[in-house]
Design an enzyme around this catalytic site. Structure first.
Site, PDB file in Angstrom:
ATOM      1  N   VAL A  60       0.938  -1.145   0.000  1.00  0.00           N
ATOM      2  CA  VAL A  60       0.078  -0.051   0.236  1.00  0.00           C
ATOM      3  C   VAL A  60       0.847   1.244  -0.054  1.00  0.00           C
ATOM      4  O   VAL A  60       1.709   1.470   0.983  1.00  0.00           O
ATOM      5  CB  VAL A  60      -0.774   0.248   1.158  1.00  0.00           C
ATOM      6  CG1 VAL A  60      -1.966   1.323   1.226  1.00  0.00           C
ATOM      7  CG2 VAL A  60      -1.722  -1.195   1.084  1.00  0.00           C
ATOM      8  N   ASP A  61       0.731   2.062  -1.029  1.00  0.00           N
ATOM      9  CA  ASP A  61       1.571   3.118  -0.961  1.00  0.00           C
ATOM     10  C   ASP A  61       1.411   3.942   0.155  1.00  0.00           C
ATOM     11  O   ASP A  61       0.369   4.178   0.862  1.00  0.00           O
ATOM     12  CB  ASP A  61       1.188   4.173  -2.179  1.00  0.00           C
ATOM     13  CG  ASP A  61       1.602   3.183  -3.910  1.00  0.00           C
ATOM     14  OD1 ASP A  61       2.235   2.486  -3.406  1.00  0.00           O
ATOM     15  OD2 ASP A  61       1.212   4.028  -4.812  1.00  0.00           O
ATOM     16  N   LYS A  62       2.670   5.029   0.416  1.00  0.00           N
ATOM     17  CA  LYS A  62       2.880   5.860   1.416  1.00  0.00           C
ATOM     18  C   LYS A  62       1.491   6.835   1.293  1.00  0.00           C
ATOM     19  O   LYS A  62       0.874   7.225   2.459  1.00  0.00           O
ATOM     20  CB  LYS A  62       4.019   6.746   1.355  1.00  0.00           C
ATOM     21  CG  LYS A  62       3.979   7.695   2.410  1.00  0.00           C
ATOM     22  CD  LYS A  62       5.576   8.266   2.226  1.00  0.00           C
ATOM     23  CE  LYS A  62       5.908   9.246   3.560  1.00  0.00           C
ATOM     24  NZ  LYS A  62       7.120   9.966   3.410  1.00  0.00           N
ATOM     25  N   HIS A 179       2.132   1.314  -7.934  1.00  0.00           N
ATOM     26  CA  HIS A 179       1.566   2.542  -8.283  1.00  0.00           C
ATOM     27  C   HIS A 179       0.462   2.290  -9.408  1.00  0.00           C
ATOM     28  O   HIS A 179       0.054   3.065 -10.043  1.00  0.00           O
ATOM     29  CB  HIS A 179       2.380   3.600  -8.866  1.00  0.00           C
ATOM     30  CG  HIS A 179       3.461   4.143  -7.859  1.00  0.00           C
ATOM     31  ND1 HIS A 179       3.233   4.080  -6.589  1.00  0.00           N
ATOM     32  CD2 HIS A 179       4.540   4.492  -8.154  1.00  0.00           C
ATOM     33  CE1 HIS A 179       4.588   4.345  -5.940  1.00  0.00           C
ATOM     34  NE2 HIS A 179       5.215   4.850  -6.738  1.00  0.00           N
ATOM     35  N   ARG A 182      -2.755   4.149  -9.515  1.00  0.00           N
ATOM     36  CA  ARG A 182      -2.431   5.881  -9.772  1.00  0.00           C
ATOM     37  C   ARG A 182      -1.892   6.131 -11.233  1.00  0.00           C
ATOM     38  O   ARG A 182      -2.469   7.005 -11.728  1.00  0.00           O
ATOM     39  CB  ARG A 182      -1.412   6.070  -8.907  1.00  0.00           C
ATOM     40  CG  ARG A 182      -1.935   5.898  -7.465  1.00  0.00           C
ATOM     41  CD  ARG A 182      -0.464   6.028  -6.474  1.00  0.00           C
ATOM     42  NE  ARG A 182       0.080   7.173  -6.318  1.00  0.00           N
ATOM     43  CZ  ARG A 182       1.087   7.547  -5.712  1.00  0.00           C
ATOM     44  NH1 ARG A 182       1.845   6.535  -4.899  1.00  0.00           N
ATOM     45  NH2 ARG A 182       1.432   8.822  -5.432  1.00  0.00           N
TER      46      ARG A 182
END
Length: 265
Positions: A60-62, A179, A182
């Site tokens: 899970v991205d920052k 990502h 996104r």
């Protein structure tokens, strides 16, 4: 997004969604990494400093908030990562864009590659992306894929709500590339609101990225193989850009509608 890093106890007390002898599931705040943070503190490091060893089962991205699944031991971690690799885990994200015009449902089948400065991009020229918006599909022909290492990637989405300026989507990544959601949405012209990968002004202003890991479903062998479904409700900050348009009751209805769309037919 800059933030004051809380203590591990603060994170735990405020965000536990599920815990048993084998796993810990948190509703991760936006702006803190899960692990591998080079210039700051991440959740795995915070936990280790507090004497707790955790093993993330997925990425899970920052900038992303929401469900993150940790194993408490390596045996459990191995079983969970195999589920992610076999794509038997159900994943659903909530997205806000500052765009409109997406169909009710769609599939983005665009391979990912890595460009300059290790940035994830579509492994094809932008003009090579083909779109059949009536069918809700974006793809590139095999001959248009750039030479070099690339990764087939698929994201399904549903449009939950749209007005004259914003849309709320459910995104369901089939593959789990870095990502992925996104980059997929940005390259078809619908970047996630506040995403620093594509909005430098938002990054400079420290604005939130409106991507939330909403639901996660996985098999728990340590619970006699039963299916576990975890839901992380977005906080008020996720809905802030729509505060003048969507009331709390309207948001509740939206989420109920979204949950119904995710149920098997």
């Amino acid at each position: 997004m800059q933030m004051t890093v809380p203590s591990w106890r603060e994170v735990r007390d405020s965000s536990v969604l599920l815990e048993d002898e084998s796993v810990l599931v948190l509703n991760k705040p936006a702006g803190i990494s899960v692990m591998g943070e080079r210039h700051g503190t991440d959740l795995v490091e915070l936990a280790a400093e507090a004497g707790e060893q955790l093993y993330p089962a997925h990425r899970v991205d920052k900038v992303t908030s929401g469900v993150i699944l940790f194993a408490k031991d390596l045996a459990t971690h191995g079983g969970l990562t195999r589920q992610f690799n076999k794509r038997t885990v159900d994943k659903a994200y909530l997205v806000v864009t500052a765009t409109t015009g997406l169909p009710d449902r769609g599939t983005i089948e665009l391979p990912l590659g890595v460009g300059r400065k290790n940035r994830v991009r579509i492994a094809a020229a932008r003009e090579a992306i083909r779109a059949d918006e009536a069918d809700g599909r974006w793809w590139v022909a095999e001959e248009d894929v750039l030479d070099g290492k690339n990764y087939p990637s698929i994201t399904h989405f549903r449009t939950l709500w749209s007005d004259n300026g914003h849309s709320v989507l459910i995104a369901r990544p089939v593959t789990g590339r870095r990502h992925q959601i996104r980059v997929h949405l940005a390259w078809i012209g619908h970047p996630i609101l506040g995403d620093p990968l594509f909005d430098k002004a938002a990054a400079a202003a420290g604005l939130r990225t409106h991507l939330h890991s909403w639901r996660l479903g996985f098999d728990a062998s340590w619970r006699d193989g039963s299916r576990v479904d975890v839901v992380a409700e977005p906080d008020d900050g996720f809905w802030e850009p729509l505060a003048g348009t969507l009331t709390p009751d309207a948001i509740d209805r939206l989420l109920r509608d979204g949950a119904r769309l995710l149920r098997p037919a």
